[in-house]
Scaffold this motif. Structure first.
Motif, PDB file in Angstrom:
ATOM      1  N   LEU A  65       0.854  -1.177   0.000  1.00 19.39           N
ATOM      2  CA  LEU A  65       0.000   0.000   0.000  1.00 19.39           C
ATOM      3  C   LEU A  65       0.892   1.229   0.000  1.00 19.39           C
ATOM      4  N   SER A  66       0.808   2.016  -1.052  1.00 18.42           N
ATOM      5  CA  SER A  66       1.682   3.177  -1.200  1.00 18.42           C
ATOM      6  C   SER A  66       1.248   4.302  -0.261  1.00 18.42           C
ATOM      7  N   ALA A  67       2.055   5.364  -0.220  1.00 13.13           N
ATOM      8  CA  ALA A  67       1.704   6.536   0.582  1.00 13.13           C
ATOM      9  C   ALA A  67       0.420   7.185   0.080  1.00 13.13           C
ATOM     10  N   LYS A  68       0.087   6.951  -1.192  1.00 11.47           N
ATOM     11  CA  LYS A  68      -1.148   7.478  -1.767  1.00 11.47           C
ATOM     12  C   LYS A  68      -2.335   6.551  -1.538  1.00 11.47           C
ATOM     13  N   LEU A  69      -2.124   5.511  -0.712  1.00 14.99           N
ATOM     14  CA  LEU A  69      -3.175   4.547  -0.357  1.00 14.99           C
ATOM     15  C   LEU A  69      -3.656   3.760  -1.571  1.00 14.99           C
ATOM     16  N   GLU A  70      -2.711   3.420  -2.440  1.00 14.53           N
ATOM     17  CA  GLU A  70      -3.016   2.620  -3.622  1.00 14.53           C
ATOM     18  C   GLU A  70      -2.175   1.344  -3.586  1.00 14.53           C
ATOM     19  N   TRP A  71      -2.801   0.221  -3.953  1.00 11.50           N
ATOM     20  CA  TRP A  71      -2.040  -1.031  -4.040  1.00 11.50           C
ATOM     21  C   TRP A  71      -1.158  -1.006  -5.280  1.00 11.50           C
ATOM     22  N   GLU A  72       0.077  -1.438  -5.125  1.00 13.26           N
ATOM     23  CA  GLU A  72       1.004  -1.510  -6.234  1.00 13.26           C
ATOM     24  C   GLU A  72       1.948  -2.682  -6.007  1.00 13.26           C
ATOM     25  N   SER A  73       2.678  -3.045  -7.035  1.00 16.13           N
ATOM     26  CA  SER A  73       3.654  -4.123  -6.900  1.00 16.13           C
ATOM     27  C   SER A  73       4.693  -3.748  -5.845  1.00 16.13           C
ATOM     28  N   ALA A  74       4.972  -4.674  -4.922  1.00 13.05           N
ATOM     29  CA  ALA A  74       5.909  -4.390  -3.835  1.00 13.05           C
ATOM     30  C   ALA A  74       7.348  -4.604  -4.289  1.00 13.05           C
ATOM     31  N   HIS A  75       8.225  -3.731  -3.845  1.00 13.18           N
ATOM     32  CA  HIS A  75       9.650  -3.869  -4.148  1.00 13.18           C
ATOM     33  C   HIS A  75      10.433  -3.074  -3.115  1.00 13.18           C
ATOM     34  N   GLU A  76      11.699  -3.404  -2.966  1.00 14.99           N
ATOM     35  CA  GLU A  76      12.564  -2.653  -2.062  1.00 14.99           C
ATOM     36  C   GLU A  76      12.907  -1.294  -2.668  1.00 14.99           C
ATOM     37  N   PRO A  77      13.058  -0.264  -1.837  1.00 17.99           N
ATOM     38  CA  PRO A  77      12.769  -0.242  -0.408  1.00 17.99           C
ATOM     39  C   PRO A  77      11.272  -0.014  -0.157  1.00 17.99           C
ATOM     40  N   LEU A  78      10.675  -0.856   0.661  1.00 15.86           N
ATOM     41  CA  LEU A  78       9.237  -0.809   0.902  1.00 15.86           C
ATOM     42  C   LEU A  78       8.774   0.519   1.505  1.00 15.86           C
ATOM     43  N   VAL A 108      -2.010 -17.584  -2.862  1.00 17.00           N
ATOM     44  CA  VAL A 108      -2.007 -16.512  -1.874  1.00 17.00           C
ATOM     45  C   VAL A 108      -1.531 -15.202  -2.497  1.00 17.00           C
ATOM     46  N   VAL A 109      -2.174 -14.118  -2.096  1.00 20.45           N
ATOM     47  CA  VAL A 109      -1.719 -12.777  -2.471  1.00 20.45           C
ATOM     48  C   VAL A 109      -1.471 -12.016  -1.179  1.00 20.45           C
ATOM     49  N   VAL A 110      -0.233 -11.579  -0.966  1.00 13.77           N
ATOM     50  CA  VAL A 110       0.156 -10.889   0.258  1.00 13.77           C
ATOM     51  C   VAL A 110       0.132  -9.384   0.025  1.00 13.77           C
ATOM     52  N   GLY A 111      -0.483  -8.670   0.942  1.00 11.33           N
ATOM     53  CA  GLY A 111      -0.498  -7.210   0.900  1.00 11.33           C
ATOM     54  C   GLY A 111       0.269  -6.646   2.083  1.00 11.33           C
ATOM     55  N   LEU A 112       1.283  -5.848   1.818  1.00 16.99           N
ATOM     56  CA  LEU A 112       2.094  -5.231   2.869  1.00 16.99           C
ATOM     57  C   LEU A 112       1.698  -3.767   3.045  1.00 16.99           C
ATOM     58  N   VAL A 113       1.601  -3.348   4.308  1.00 20.91           N
ATOM     59  CA  VAL A 113       1.213  -1.969   4.622  1.00 20.91           C
ATOM     60  C   VAL A 113       2.349  -1.323   5.407  1.00 20.91           C
ATOM     61  N   PRO A 114       3.312  -0.700   4.736  1.00 18.95           N
ATOM     62  CA  PRO A 114       4.440  -0.080   5.427  1.00 18.95           C
ATOM     63  C   PRO A 114       3.992   1.136   6.247  1.00 18.95           C
ATOM     64  N   CYS A 115       4.447   1.211   7.501  1.00 13.79           N
ATOM     65  CA  CYS A 115       4.084   2.319   8.383  1.00 13.79           C
ATOM     66  C   CYS A 115       5.242   2.796   9.247  1.00 13.79           C
ATOM     67  N   ALA A 116       6.401   2.142   9.191  1.00  8.07           N
ATOM     68  CA  ALA A 116       7.497   2.421  10.123  1.00  8.07           C
ATOM     69  C   ALA A 116       8.172   3.762   9.827  1.00  8.07           C
ATOM     70  N   ILE A 117       8.586   4.428  10.909  1.00  5.72           N
ATOM     71  CA  ILE A 117       9.277   5.710  10.808  1.00  5.72           C
ATOM     72  C   ILE A 117      10.514   5.669  11.710  1.00  5.72           C
ATOM     73  N   GLY A 118      11.666   5.969  11.141  1.00  6.04           N
ATOM     74  CA  GLY A 118      12.914   5.912  11.882  1.00  6.04           C
ATOM     75  C   GLY A 118      12.984   6.896  13.035  1.00  6.04           C
ATOM     76  N   GLY A 119      13.661   6.482  14.127  1.00  3.70           N
ATOM     77  CA  GLY A 119      13.929   7.363  15.248  1.00  3.70           C
ATOM     78  C   GLY A 119      12.762   7.637  16.167  1.00  3.70           C
ATOM     79  N   THR A 120      11.721   6.810  16.127  1.00  4.68           N
ATOM     80  CA  THR A 120      10.514   7.083  16.912  1.00  4.68           C
ATOM     81  C   THR A 120      10.475   6.252  18.193  1.00  4.68           C
TER      82      THR A 120
END
Length: 256
Positions: A65-78, A108-120
């Motif tokens: 799930l991108s920052a724009k709240l749209e599903w897209e193909s996942a790749h590094e860096p997430l 199976v279709v896996v959906g990742l929702v990145p939310c982590a923020i450094g230094g918190t």
């Protein structure tokens, strides 16, 4: 059987083209915490080396799930468009997702929702804070195309090792975070897999680790990162360690 087969083939085509216009069942995972979840593998002095290990390769059965709240193909860096104040690299998320897909097979279709923020710190993630509200909004949005949130993967606490008060309060804050996110998502038994620290910014690493390892809540698992290799900064995991952690997280989920 023709209709279901057609629907599945259509779904796969939609995924490969990143045109998510149908309700596709997905196992959804929220990735939260700070820099070691956001991924710092392959980053040195603010520059990313762009190396992607095979176990972190893109897979048409893994979306993000991108920052724009749209599903897209996942790749590094997430987390590139999420943890925008930092340079992101390889994290544990893609290795985790690839292992889940491998173990569960072709449907199976896996959906990742990145939310982590450094230094918190953990206090920045409690209910009512901007980070908590963002995580909740992104998790809720991830369900609109269908699917089920299977787990929250949590790797955080390095910033809580600087002050005694933060380290002492860590266990209570983490417990509150879990109870609140379960309540707000209306998933009472939501699986939470947290990572016990391998490092920290301060001297109270063992105090935070103890709180993580001894957290006593139903359906909360702990994966220990201690022993994984760190970069020269003695704080962030190496690329290889991120892969190993992703596999450990996957094994914990698959055993649940």
């Amino acid at each position: 059987m023709a209709a279901p087969l057609f629907f599945w083939l259509f779904s796969l085509v939609s995924i490969s083209n990143v045109a998510i216009g149908t309700s596709i069942p997905m196992d959804i995972f929220v990735l939260a915490g700070q820099s070691n979840m956001a991924g710092r593998g392959g980053v040195s002095h603010g520059v990313r080396d762009h190396y992607v290990p095979p176990k972190c390769s893109p897979n048409r059965q893994i979306l993000r799930l991108s920052a724009k709240l749209e599903w897209e193909s996942a790749h590094e860096p997430l987390h590139a468009d999420i943890d925008t104040g930092n340079v992101c690299g390889v994290g544990p998320g893609m290795a985790f997702a690839n292992e889940v897909v491998r173990a569960r097979g072709g449907s199976v279709v896996v959906g990742l929702v990145p939310c982590a923020i450094g230094g918190t710190r953990i206090s920045q993630w409690i209910r009512g804070t901007p980070l908590y509200s963002s995580l909740l909004r992104r998790a809720q949005e991830s369900l609109k195309e269908g699917g089920t949130i299977r787990a929250v993967l949590w790797f955080q606490g390095e910033s809580d090792t600087l002050r005694t008060s933060d380290a002492v309060a860590y266990g209570g804050n983490m417990k509150k975070f879990i109870m609140d996110i379960r309540s707000d998502l209306n998933i009472p038994n939501l699986l939470v897999i947290q990572v016990a620290l391998a490092s920290g910014e301060g001297q109270y690493i063992e105090e935070v680790r103890k709180a993580q390892l001894q957290l006593n809540l139903q359906n909360v698992k702990c994966v220990d990162a201690k022993g994984l290799n760190l970069k020269a900064d003695k704080l962030h995991l190496t690329t290889t360690s991120h892969v190993h952690l992703g596999l450990k997280l996957a094994n914990a989920f698959l055993a649940s």
